[in-house]
Write a protein that holds these residues in place. Structure first.
Motif, PDB file in Angstrom:
ATOM      1  N   THR A  14       2.405  33.369  75.752  1.00 15.92           N
ATOM      2  CA  THR A  14       3.537  32.468  75.072  1.00 15.92           C
ATOM      3  C   THR A  14       4.647  33.271  74.607  1.00 15.92           C
ATOM      4  O   THR A  14       4.412  34.711  74.119  1.00 15.92           O
ATOM      5  CB  THR A  14       2.904  31.677  73.842  1.00 15.92           C
ATOM      6  N   PRO A  15       5.759  32.874  74.007  1.00 12.35           N
ATOM      7  CA  PRO A  15       7.008  33.789  73.764  1.00 12.35           C
ATOM      8  C   PRO A  15       6.700  34.152  72.210  1.00 12.35           C
ATOM      9  O   PRO A  15       6.024  33.701  71.564  1.00 12.35           O
ATOM     10  CB  PRO A  15       8.353  32.836  73.811  1.00 12.35           C
ATOM     11  N   PRO A  16       7.284  35.638  72.149  1.00 16.13           N
ATOM     12  CA  PRO A  16       7.188  35.837  70.788  1.00 16.13           C
ATOM     13  C   PRO A  16       7.739  35.186  69.619  1.00 16.13           C
ATOM     14  O   PRO A  16       8.464  33.996  69.871  1.00 16.13           O
ATOM     15  CB  PRO A  16       8.178  37.333  70.910  1.00 16.13           C
ATOM     16  N   ASN A 135      13.068  31.273  84.375  1.00 12.57           N
ATOM     17  CA  ASN A 135      14.289  31.651  83.996  1.00 12.57           C
ATOM     18  C   ASN A 135      15.483  30.955  84.665  1.00 12.57           C
ATOM     19  O   ASN A 135      16.726  31.261  84.424  1.00 12.57           O
ATOM     20  CB  ASN A 135      14.602  33.154  84.675  1.00 12.57           C
ATOM     21  N   CYS A 444       7.721  38.421  82.908  1.00 12.53           N
ATOM     22  CA  CYS A 444       7.367  38.406  81.554  1.00 12.53           C
ATOM     23  C   CYS A 444       5.977  38.812  81.347  1.00 12.53           C
ATOM     24  O   CYS A 444       4.991  38.593  82.292  1.00 12.53           O
ATOM     25  CB  CYS A 444       7.541  37.121  80.712  1.00 12.53           C
ATOM     26  N   LYS A 447       2.212  36.515  82.520  1.00 11.79           N
ATOM     27  CA  LYS A 447       2.486  35.635  83.517  1.00 11.79           C
ATOM     28  C   LYS A 447       2.405  36.261  84.905  1.00 11.79           C
ATOM     29  O   LYS A 447       2.100  37.667  84.736  1.00 11.79           O
ATOM     30  CB  LYS A 447       3.831  35.283  83.382  1.00 11.79           C
TER      31      LYS A 447
END
Length: 447
Positions: A14-16, A135, A444, A447
């Protein structure tokens, strides 16, 4: 797989930052011991279980949901464990560290998807579509990436490759049995089949060009003499005051980029320094940078002051291979009417950035120039390497036609083989390891 792709990898998927939920993903062969070390129990396949995640001393790092996807029924094709915990970076990093204590290593960017590709779970076009789905900057780009992920693009490539295989079988069978007079080549029929395959290649190439625009955007460079209204046009297209506008010639001295959308088509509008002969070192550098941008553009818009007849004479040489549209601005100061005129290959538009007259026609022109249409189910995401591979295959097929005309079976077979290999580069059936590394490095972590 090699040792590099048979060990256990882990990453935060998951994103930071902080959030309600975060995911730590782990993949490798035989995760049983790692699962037991983290959870103190085994897991049933593909069943979510709310459970504590344990540190080495038995302390609970967090409570969350654990899901085990045994091979081969997982994203990567190997065993996969997903840990859904609270979205505090301190917790996710402790879980990641615990996985590494139990034998995992930190995954490289895109390594989970790379393993999925190597294990045959998806081809290279589908792998790239995952990154493009993440993206995507427009809804149309996202839908197109989903089509590529579902295999729409790959099906076209595989169908064309199969047609080439059938041709190769016929040609190479004649070569193998040339001494036995049992194979008779119908060269006229062969040429017709090559023409049909060329037609499908060219159709797919045009669709792929649109897919590249959806992914990368259509680059428009605004060029012209100082004070012709380039920066004003940038502001009109972007809908905000992106560029400083004054009556002083040479206000814009550096390149200014603004991403915009027209009915779902992404564009990169690039404002540049006014083109004129000058001895000023800063302005000269701005003009040099403008020329670099023009060389890379998909289209150049030459902005002309309609109220100044001499402004259409640009002293700077323009790139010969980039299409150009002539935009007469400031028609509100003249008797000229807004609209579009086309004479041969030259398109001229009449607009006013002050009143907005002619801007609708300009937007439609940009869409048509890019070959863009927002409707239809035939749009899929594509990359520039796909265009190059398709063009290479087309070039080999034209060579094959030439060899067919002179009945040179050996060179005909070789041209057909190279055309097929060019298609294989798109889906990854024929791909150099260094290109694979570059493609997956763009993903990323996790993934």
């Amino acid at each position: 797989m090699t040792q590099q792709f048979s060990d256990t990898i882990a990453a935060i998927a998951t994103p930071p930052g902080r959030g309600g939920v975060a995911i730590v993903r782990i993949s490798g062969n035989q995760l049983d011991s790692l699962i037991y070390g983290l959870l103190r129990r085994t897991l049933l396949p593909r069943q979510a279980l709310y459970i504590p995640f344990h540190a080495e001393n038995g302390e609970a790092i967090d409570h969350g949901i654990a899901i085990h996807f045994p091979a081969p029924h997982s994203y990567t094709g190997d065993d996969v464990l997903e840990l859904h915990c609270h979205g505090n970076p301190l917790l996710t990093h402790r879980l990641l560290q615990r996985a590494m204590e139990l034998g995992a290593r930190l995954a490289q960017p895109g390594e989970f998807t790379q393993r999925a590709f190597l294990n045959g779970k998806l081809d290279l076009v589908q792998a790239e579509a995952i990154a493009d789905l993440i993206n995507g900057t427009t809804e149309l780009a996202i839908r197109s990436a989903q089509r590529s992920l579902e295999g729409n693009f790959s099906k076209h490539i595989n169908s064309m490759a199969q047609s080439l295989i059938e041709l190769r079988i016929q040609v190479e069978a004649k070569l193998d049995f040339s001494d036995e007079d049992i194979m008779v080549m119908d060269y006229e029929s062969m040429e017709q089949r090559i023409d049909h395959i060329l037609q499908t290649h060219n159709t797919l190439l045009e669709q792929a060009r649109l897919g590249v625009i959806l992914r990368d955007g259509y680059a428009i460079v605004l060029a012209g003499k100082p004070n012709s209204g380039k920066s004003s046009l940038l502001n009109c297209l972007s809908g905000k005051d992106s560029a400083i506008v004054t009556d002083i010639p040479g206000t814009t001295r550096d390149v200014l980029r603004e991403p915009i959308q027209i009915d779902g088509m992404p564009l990169h509008v690039i404002d540049t320094a006014g083109l004129r002969q000058t001895d000023h070192p800063i302005e000269s550098e701005g003009i040099r940078r403008a020329q670099i941008e023009m060389e890379k553009a998909d289209r150049i818009l030459i902005i002309i002051d309609a109220n100044s007849p001499s402004s259409d004479n640009i002293d700077i040489e323009l790139p010969a291979n980039i299409p150009i549209s002539r935009i007469y601005n400031k028609i509100d100061l003249t008797s000229l009417k807004p609209g579009l005129k086309k004479e041969g290959n030259i398109t001229t538009l009449y607009i006013s950035t002050k009143t907005g007259a002619g801007l609708t026609e300009l937007r439609e022109h940009l869409k048509q120039a890019a070959g863009f249409h927002a409707e239809g189910d035939d749009i899929f995401i594509a990359r520039r390497r796909h265009l190059q591979a398709l063009q290479n295959s087309i070039d080999y097929l034209h060579e094959a036609k030439g060899e067919c005309n002179v009945h040179n079976d050996e060179l005909l077979a070789e041209c057909l083989r190279q055309a097929q290999e060019a298609l294989g580069e798109i889906t990854g059936k024929v791909t150099a390891d260094d290109m694979l590394g570059h493609i997956f490095s763009m993903f990323c972590l996790g993934k």
